[in-house]
Structures are given as structure tokens and as C-alpha cells.
Scaffold this active site. Structure first.
Site, PDB file in Angstrom:
ATOM      1  N   LYS A 185       0.498 -17.911  -3.923  1.00  0.00           N
ATOM      2  CA  LYS A 185      -0.043 -18.750  -5.105  1.00  0.00           C
ATOM      3  C   LYS A 185       0.935 -19.080  -6.121  1.00  0.00           C
ATOM      4  O   LYS A 185       1.071 -20.127  -6.779  1.00  0.00           O
ATOM      5  CB  LYS A 185      -1.328 -18.485  -5.663  1.00  0.00           C
ATOM      6  N   ASP A 244      -0.957  -8.475  -1.617  1.00  0.00           N
ATOM      7  CA  ASP A 244      -1.898  -9.504  -1.566  1.00  0.00           C
ATOM      8  C   ASP A 244      -2.541  -9.971  -3.386  1.00  0.00           C
ATOM      9  O   ASP A 244      -3.588 -10.143  -3.421  1.00  0.00           O
ATOM     10  CB  ASP A 244      -3.317  -8.906  -0.831  1.00  0.00           C
ATOM     11  N   PRO A 257     -11.122  -6.363   6.389  1.00  0.00           N
ATOM     12  CA  PRO A 257     -12.000  -6.545   5.076  1.00  0.00           C
ATOM     13  C   PRO A 257     -10.953  -5.563   4.077  1.00  0.00           C
ATOM     14  O   PRO A 257     -10.482  -4.383   4.618  1.00  0.00           O
ATOM     15  CB  PRO A 257     -13.236  -5.785   5.379  1.00  0.00           C
ATOM     16  N   GLY A 284      -6.760  -9.814   8.864  1.00  0.00           N
ATOM     17  CA  GLY A 284      -8.328 -10.161   8.826  1.00  0.00           C
ATOM     18  C   GLY A 284      -8.973  -9.135   8.533  1.00  0.00           C
ATOM     19  O   GLY A 284     -10.403  -9.064   8.544  1.00  0.00           O
ATOM     20  N   ALA A 322       3.717  -9.289   5.961  1.00  0.00           N
ATOM     21  CA  ALA A 322       3.360 -10.154   5.021  1.00  0.00           C
ATOM     22  C   ALA A 322       2.414 -11.305   5.088  1.00  0.00           C
ATOM     23  O   ALA A 322       2.775 -11.780   6.264  1.00  0.00           O
ATOM     24  CB  ALA A 322       4.599 -10.589   3.768  1.00  0.00           C
ATOM     25  N   GLY A 323       1.570 -11.888   4.377  1.00  0.00           N
ATOM     26  CA  GLY A 323       0.644 -12.843   4.543  1.00  0.00           C
ATOM     27  C   GLY A 323       0.548 -13.522   3.368  1.00  0.00           C
ATOM     28  O   GLY A 323      -0.167 -13.078   2.493  1.00  0.00           O
ATOM     29  N   HIS A 324       1.375 -14.386   2.865  1.00  0.00           N
ATOM     30  CA  HIS A 324       1.351 -15.240   1.573  1.00  0.00           C
ATOM     31  C   HIS A 324       0.514 -16.449   1.732  1.00  0.00           C
ATOM     32  O   HIS A 324       1.053 -17.416   2.580  1.00  0.00           O
ATOM     33  CB  HIS A 324       2.692 -15.476   1.230  1.00  0.00           C
ATOM     34  N   THR A 325      -0.594 -16.630   1.016  1.00  0.00           N
ATOM     35  CA  THR A 325      -1.580 -17.898   1.283  1.00  0.00           C
ATOM     36  C   THR A 325      -1.179 -18.958   0.408  1.00  0.00           C
ATOM     37  O   THR A 325      -0.899 -18.923  -1.081  1.00  0.00           O
ATOM     38  CB  THR A 325      -2.848 -17.628   0.855  1.00  0.00           C
ATOM     39  N   LYS A 358       0.937 -13.455  -4.595  1.00  0.00           N
ATOM     40  CA  LYS A 358       2.286 -13.850  -4.874  1.00  0.00           C
ATOM     41  C   LYS A 358       2.523 -15.177  -4.262  1.00  0.00           C
ATOM     42  O   LYS A 358       3.256 -16.075  -4.846  1.00  0.00           O
ATOM     43  CB  LYS A 358       3.353 -12.886  -3.976  1.00  0.00           C
ATOM     44  N   GLN A 370       4.501  -7.471   0.174  1.00  0.00           N
ATOM     45  CA  GLN A 370       3.920  -6.156  -0.298  1.00  0.00           C
ATOM     46  C   GLN A 370       3.637  -6.039  -1.688  1.00  0.00           C
ATOM     47  O   GLN A 370       3.594  -6.923  -2.521  1.00  0.00           O
ATOM     48  CB  GLN A 370       4.468  -5.011   0.546  1.00  0.00           C
TER      49      GLN A 370
HETATM   50  P1  GDP Z   1      -0.122 -12.422  -1.418  1.00  0.00           P
HETATM   51  O1  GDP Z   1       0.044 -11.675  -0.271  1.00  0.00           O
HETATM   52  O2  GDP Z   1       0.193 -11.676  -2.656  1.00  0.00           O
HETATM   53  O3  GDP Z   1       0.659 -13.721  -1.404  1.00  0.00           O
HETATM   54  O4  GDP Z   1      -1.574 -13.009  -1.471  1.00  0.00           O
HETATM   55  P2  GDP Z   1      -2.593 -13.217  -0.192  1.00  0.00           P
HETATM   56  O5  GDP Z   1      -2.379 -14.452   0.087  1.00  0.00           O
HETATM   57  O6  GDP Z   1      -2.482 -12.309   0.863  1.00  0.00           O
HETATM   58  O7  GDP Z   1      -3.981 -13.130  -0.888  1.00  0.00           O
HETATM   59  C1  GDP Z   1      -4.262 -13.631  -1.935  1.00  0.00           C
HETATM   60  C2  GDP Z   1      -5.559 -14.418  -1.738  1.00  0.00           C
HETATM   61  O8  GDP Z   1      -6.203 -15.094  -3.046  1.00  0.00           O
HETATM   62  C3  GDP Z   1      -5.361 -15.720  -1.147  1.00  0.00           C
HETATM   63  O9  GDP Z   1      -6.406 -16.172  -0.184  1.00  0.00           O
HETATM   64  C4  GDP Z   1      -5.045 -17.004  -2.148  1.00  0.00           C
HETATM   65  O10 GDP Z   1      -5.631 -18.237  -1.723  1.00  0.00           O
HETATM   66  C5  GDP Z   1      -6.240 -16.369  -3.021  1.00  0.00           C
HETATM   67  N1  GDP Z   1      -5.925 -16.698  -4.617  1.00  0.00           N
HETATM   68  C6  GDP Z   1      -4.859 -16.477  -5.262  1.00  0.00           C
HETATM   69  N2  GDP Z   1      -4.934 -16.973  -6.577  1.00  0.00           N
HETATM   70  C7  GDP Z   1      -6.436 -16.723  -6.827  1.00  0.00           C
HETATM   71  C8  GDP Z   1      -7.061 -17.128  -7.597  1.00  0.00           C
HETATM   72  O11 GDP Z   1      -6.672 -17.020  -8.854  1.00  0.00           O
HETATM   73  N3  GDP Z   1      -8.431 -17.483  -7.597  1.00  0.00           N
HETATM   74  C9  GDP Z   1      -9.065 -17.079  -6.301  1.00  0.00           C
HETATM   75  N4  GDP Z   1     -10.519 -17.283  -6.276  1.00  0.00           N
HETATM   76  N5  GDP Z   1      -8.299 -16.977  -5.168  1.00  0.00           N
HETATM   77  C10 GDP Z   1      -7.097 -16.935  -5.485  1.00  0.00           C
HETATM   78  P1  IMO Z   2       1.735  -9.240   1.399  1.00  0.00           P
HETATM   79  O1  IMO Z   2       2.916  -9.691   1.132  1.00  0.00           O
HETATM   80  C1  IMO Z   2      -1.249  -5.744   1.770  1.00  0.00           C
HETATM   81  C2  IMO Z   2       0.164  -2.392   3.974  1.00  0.00           C
HETATM   82  C3  IMO Z   2      -0.718  -2.166   5.452  1.00  0.00           C
HETATM   83  C4  IMO Z   2      -0.404  -0.721   5.454  1.00  0.00           C
HETATM   84  C5  IMO Z   2       0.740  -0.273   5.080  1.00  0.00           C
HETATM   85  C6  IMO Z   2       1.808  -0.319   5.800  1.00  0.00           C
HETATM   86  O2  IMO Z   2       0.853 -10.120   1.944  1.00  0.00           O
HETATM   87  O3  IMO Z   2       1.290  -8.760   0.053  1.00  0.00           O
HETATM   88  P2  IMO Z   2       3.118  -1.892   7.604  1.00  0.00           P
HETATM   89  O4  IMO Z   2       2.759  -2.698   8.621  1.00  0.00           O
HETATM   90  O5  IMO Z   2       3.899  -2.662   6.628  1.00  0.00           O
HETATM   91  O6  IMO Z   2       4.052  -0.780   8.056  1.00  0.00           O
HETATM   92  O7  IMO Z   2       1.868  -0.974   7.046  1.00  0.00           O
HETATM   93  O8  IMO Z   2       1.168  -1.747   4.120  1.00  0.00           O
HETATM   94  N1  IMO Z   2       0.593  -3.762   3.937  1.00  0.00           N
HETATM   95  C7  IMO Z   2       0.128  -4.573   3.071  1.00  0.00           C
HETATM   96  N2  IMO Z   2      -0.952  -4.717   2.421  1.00  0.00           N
HETATM   97  N3  IMO Z   2      -0.473  -6.941   1.619  1.00  0.00           N
HETATM   98  C8  IMO Z   2       0.658  -6.866   2.453  1.00  0.00           C
HETATM   99  O9  IMO Z   2       1.535  -7.999   2.160  1.00  0.00           O
HETATM  100  C9  IMO Z   2       1.183  -5.785   3.129  1.00  0.00           C
HETATM  101  N4  IMO Z   2       1.998  -5.316   4.288  1.00  0.00           N
HETATM  102  C10 IMO Z   2       1.712  -4.089   4.572  1.00  0.00           C
HETATM  103  O10 IMO Z   2      -1.925  -2.628   5.332  1.00  0.00           O
HETATM  104  O11 IMO Z   2      -1.526  -0.028   4.620  1.00  0.00           O
HETATM  105 MG    MG Z   3      -0.890 -10.993   1.480  1.00  0.00          MG
END
Ligand code: GDP
Ligand code: IMO
Ligand code: MG
Length: 422
Positions: free
Chosen positions: A17, A12, A300, A298, A38-41, A15, A220
Site C-alpha cells: 500500500k 505484512d 490467520p 492465507g 512476500a505478498g504485497h497487496t 508495504k 518481510q
Molecule cells: P505487505 O506485505 O507489507 O505489503 O502487506 P500485506 O499486503 O501482506 O498486508 C497488508 C494488508 O493490509 C493488505 O490486505 C492491505 O490491503 C491492507 N492495508 C494496508 N493499509 C491499510 C489500511 O490503512 N487500512 C486497512 N484497513 N487495510 C490496510
Molecule cells: P511480506 O513481504 C510475513 C515469515 C514466515 C515464517 C518466516 C520464514 O508480505 O511482508 P520463509 O518462507 O521466508 O523461510 O519463512 O518468515 N514470512 C513472512 N511473514 N510477511 C512476509 O512477507 C513473510 N515472508 C516470510 O511466515 O515465519
Molecule cells: Mg505481505
């Protein structure tokens, strides 16, 4: 030029972005490991999208998006994600799915749930079946995307898994899922996925030979790596640089640059050691400012200060060339910001800058903090480095001096445009 974007913390890092910002310079974006954990926003034309399996290049009609052989695929979820994104007006074209991706079967998801519930020390998995699916791969009994196109072949491979795992599921009082109950729906989604499916080892190598620019999208983060992360609180794949070759079939010469993504602080979702973790009011404030709630589950996110001991380790093992530093704006309101510069042994008092990912080591250490003055200004609209407040520049320079590589990109907001390139 081919580059990998990978996480330097516990996932998180932003990546999605970073890839959204960088994708226009590339012809191909390829996922090489992980699955729909994975969850890439991504913010595309002002709208928020969260991608789980689809590569983040999907928004650009000129980019080829590839799901490489290292990714574990739940085919039902993939079809759902394709349909959802198309219903939002983004046509899914130029998608290539490797026929060599191991499948996540319904029993894997059920096993993930019962294993997690029966553990006294929980891992906090995403419950998507990721671990059990990779276990079948290393156990040499996986079922693959290619098996989706022939019912008899699929049945032959999935039946022994069905018999064995349902026995275990029964023993744990879990919900049995018979092959007969889902085989037809798997065959149905197989028909949809067939047109995207190919031997991506060859298509990727052809793109490489044609000189196309390839961006590898890590999921990850390094500390969740099965071999180099905080085991057992890790995922079951290799988000680190080694995963690029095994998860795509491209040779190491196909990779020219490693771009590491780090937040300006640290987060972790799920259980496991986290030396710079905060609690109380500061944690609540940081979580709120950063909107730190998981994009997939979702939940925290746990939050803490930037840990430079961690970064030096993750930069070292990946050979990172430059950093994409995200969420600087989240620290806008802090009077003071701390960073971890060393660990101190709780009993002997000895300090060290060595990171050892074992739970025993990390639990015996406490972080040594250095305090840096905050900038107390909104930096979200700043486009150029020299326009940043002095304290913000000081923070960046302090980090750079410590880690020895440039923070080449500074992200100050969720939008692609909110990126300072130096
Ligand atoms: P990823 O899994 O590495 O792609 O990251 P996620 O999408 O799970 O979480 C990153 C969160 O931070 C997302 O809600 C993005 O929209 C947000 N984000 C990314 N870069 C920035 C930034 O520079 N500032 C703020 N405020 N939010 C950001
Ligand atoms: P992105 O790509 C953050 C964490 C889970 C748990 C551990 C193992 O969005 O960065 P799993 O379901 O993979 O066996 O869970 O890894 N985890 C992540 N934490 N970002 C992720 O992906 C994750 N994918 C798995 O919360 O601790
Ligand atoms: Mg993510």
C-alpha cells in the site's frame, strides 16, 4: 531522491500500500531481497492484486521495475505471475530481472517442506524454498538466472545439487524431484525471461548517475531479518537497510531516505516470540477488523498491540527517517487501545526498554502496557490530519513522542487515496 520502504515489524505492515502511494514520485522501483514468500497487496483502480516477486511499481507504465540480485527467484513462479497480471490487463513492460539472482529449484521447495516437517520446533515457513535457496548461495553452489540460458551450463551446476539433495529427500521419505523431470520446463521459462534479464548492477547504477529517483521495496520485516531478527524464527535474507546495497549493487550514497512501515498494532504469521500478542476475544476481534489473513499462504495472522520497544529497536537499526503508519482505521471500534512501552522480567520484576531478539530473552519478558483512549469513530474517509478525532491525534502523538520520529503518513484504508500526509 532515493528511498527505501521497509517493514518495522514481522512483515505484512502494508508495504504494498505504501509503495503504491509513493511510486508516482519515483522512476524506478527495485526489490532487493526475499522471494515469492512476500505478498504485497495493492489496490489499483479499485481492484485487488497481490504481488509476490514483481515489484509494486509494475502498475505504472512510466516506472522501471527491477528484481535486484539479492532476490531468490523461482523462474516458473515468476513467469506465472507475469502471465497472471497480464491476463488482468496490466502489461508487464519495463521489467528488469538481474542475471545474478539465485534460482529456487524444485528440490529447494521440497527441502523446505521436509525440514519443516522434521523440526520439533517449527518455524512456520511459507514453504516456498526460500531458506534452502539462500543456503546454496552462502554455500557457494547456487544456480543463477544467467544459467537458465544455456542448458549445458545449467545442467553442470544443477546436477550435483540434484544428486545430493535427492539423497536427503529420500532419507526423509520426501518426494524426489529429478533434474531430468524439470530441466526442459526451466529452459522454456528461461526463454521467456531472457528478454527481461540483464546486468542490473550496471543498469541501476546508470539510473542513479542519471539522477533518476529510485524506490527500494523491502519484503518481510526487520524482525524477520536473518541477522537482526528473532532468530531462528526469521527468513533467510536481510530485509533491513543493509540489504539495499548488497541486493542491488548500488552504493550507500544512492540511498537518501529510510521510510519505515508499521501497523498501528502488530501482527506475525508463523512461529516465534511475540511479546505483545493477544489471545481470546480481543485477538479475534482485531484479526477480524484488520482482515488479518496471510496474502501468500492465507494463514490467520497472530495479532497484538503496537510494541514501541520493538519500534525503537527497528528504527535504530535501520536509521529510519519517517514512518508510514498503516491500518489506523482497524482500531476504530476499540474503547481502549494498549501500547507496549517497556518489558518487565518475569522473575526479577526489572523493567527495560532494550530489545534483544533472542528467544530466551523475549520469553523471559512480559510487556508493560500503557492504555490510551480509543476514538470510536470511522476515520476511513478522513483526508486531513486536523480532521482526525482528538483521541486518534493523541494516539499518533503518543507514538511520535516515544519513538522520536514523525508518523509522516497515516493510512486509514486499503486504497491509495486513504492516506493522510502531514
Ligand atoms: P505487505 O506485505 O507489507 O505489503 O502487506 P500485506 O499486503 O501482506 O498486508 C497488508 C494488508 O493490509 C493488505 O490486505 C492491505 O490491503 C491492507 N492495508 C494496508 N493499509 C491499510 C489500511 O490503512 N487500512 C486497512 N484497513 N487495510 C490496510
Ligand atoms: P511480506 O513481504 C510475513 C515469515 C514466515 C515464517 C518466516 C520464514 O508480505 O511482508 P520463509 O518462507 O521466508 O523461510 O519463512 O518468515 N514470512 C513472512 N511473514 N510477511 C512476509 O512477507 C513473510 N515472508 C516470510 O511466515 O515465519
Ligand atoms: Mg505481505
Amino acid at each position: 531522491m532515493n528511498a527505501v520502504v521497509l517493514g518495522l515489524q514481522w512483515g505484512d505492515e502494508g508495504k504494498g500500500k505504501a509503495i503504491d502511494y509513493l511510486a508516482p514520485h519515483f522512476d524506478v522501483v527495485v526489490r532487493y531481497q526475499g522471494g515469492h514468500n512476500a505478498g504485497h497487496t495493492i489496490f489499483h483502480e479499485g481492484k485487488r492484486y497481490v504481488l509476490h516477486l514483481l515489484p509494486s511499481g509494475i502498475f505504472s507504465p512510466h516506472t522501471v521495475s527491477v528484481i535486484g540480485n539479492g532476490v531468490v527467484v523461482n523462474p516458473v513462479q515468476l513467469v506465472k505471475e507475469i502471465e497472471e497480471i497480464e491476463s488482468q490487463g496490466i502489461p508487464v513492460q519495463n521489467l528488469e530481472l538481474s542475471i545474478f539472482c539465485p534460482l529456487i529449484l524444485p528440490v529447494h521447495e521440497q527441502l523446505d517442506i521436509i525440514f519443516e516437517e522434521s523440526r520439533t520446533i517449527k518455524i512456520g515457513t511459507t514453504r516456498r524454498g526460500i531458506g534452502p535457496a539462500y543456503e546454496d548461495l552462502t554455500g557457494r553452489r547456487a544456480v543463477f538466472v544467467a544459467d537458465l540460458f544455456d542448458k549445458d551450463r545449467f545442467y553442470k551446476k544443477a546436477k550435483p545439487l540434484d544428486d545430493y539433495y535427492n539423497q536427503r529427500i529420500r532419507a526423509h521419505g520426501g518426494e524426489e524431484i529429478s533434474l531430468d523431470s524439470y530441466i526442459d520446463s526451466y529452459m522454456e521459462v528461461g526463454k521467456i525471461l531472457k528478454k527481461f534479464s540483464r546486468n542490473t548492477v550496471y543498469s541501476l547504477n546508470n539510473y542513479f548517475r542519471q539522477g533518476k529517483h529510485i524506490l527500494f521495496e523491502g519484503a518481510q520485516g526487520t524482525l524477520l531479518d536473518i541477522n537482526l531478527g528473532t532468530y531462528p524464527f526469521v527468513t533467510s535474507s536481510n530485509p533491513t537497510v543493509g540489504g539495499v546495497c548488497t541486493g542491488t549493487g548500488l552504493p550507500h550514497k544512492a540511498l537518501n531516505k529510510v521510510i519505515g512501515i508499521s501497523k498501528a498494532y502488530t501482527t506475525r504469521v508463523g512461529e516465534g516470540p511475540f511479546p505483545s500478542e493477544l489471545s481470546g476475544e480481543t485477538a479475534d476481534f482485531l484479526r477480524k477488523q484488520g482482515n488479518e489473513y496471510g496474502a501468500t499462504t492465507g494463514r490467520p495472522r497472530r495479532v497484538g498491540w503496537l510494541d514501541l520497544v520493538v519500534l525503537n529497536y527497528t528504527i535504530m537499526v535501520n536509521g529510519v527517517d519517517e514512518i508510514f503508519f498503516t491500518k489506523m482505521d482497524v482500531l476504530d471500534l476499540f474503547d481502549e487501545i494498549n501500547v507496549v512501552t517497556a518489558y518487565k522480567h518475569q522473575i526479577t520484576g526489572e523493567t527495560t526498554t532494550e530489545f534483544n531478539p533472542t528467544v530466551e530473552y523475549l520469553n523471559s519478558m512480559q510487556p508493560v502496557l500503557q492504555t490510551i483512549k480509543g476514538w470510536k469513530k470511522n476515520i476511513g474517509q478522513i483526508q486531513l490530519f486536523h480532521n482526525l478525532p482528538t483521541e486518534a491525534k493523541n494516539y499518533i502523538r503518543f507514538v511520535e513522542d516515544f519513538i522520536g520520529i514523525p508518523l509522516h503518513y497515516i493510512s486509514v484504508g486499503t486504497d491509495q487515496k486513504q492516506t493522510i500526509e502531514r
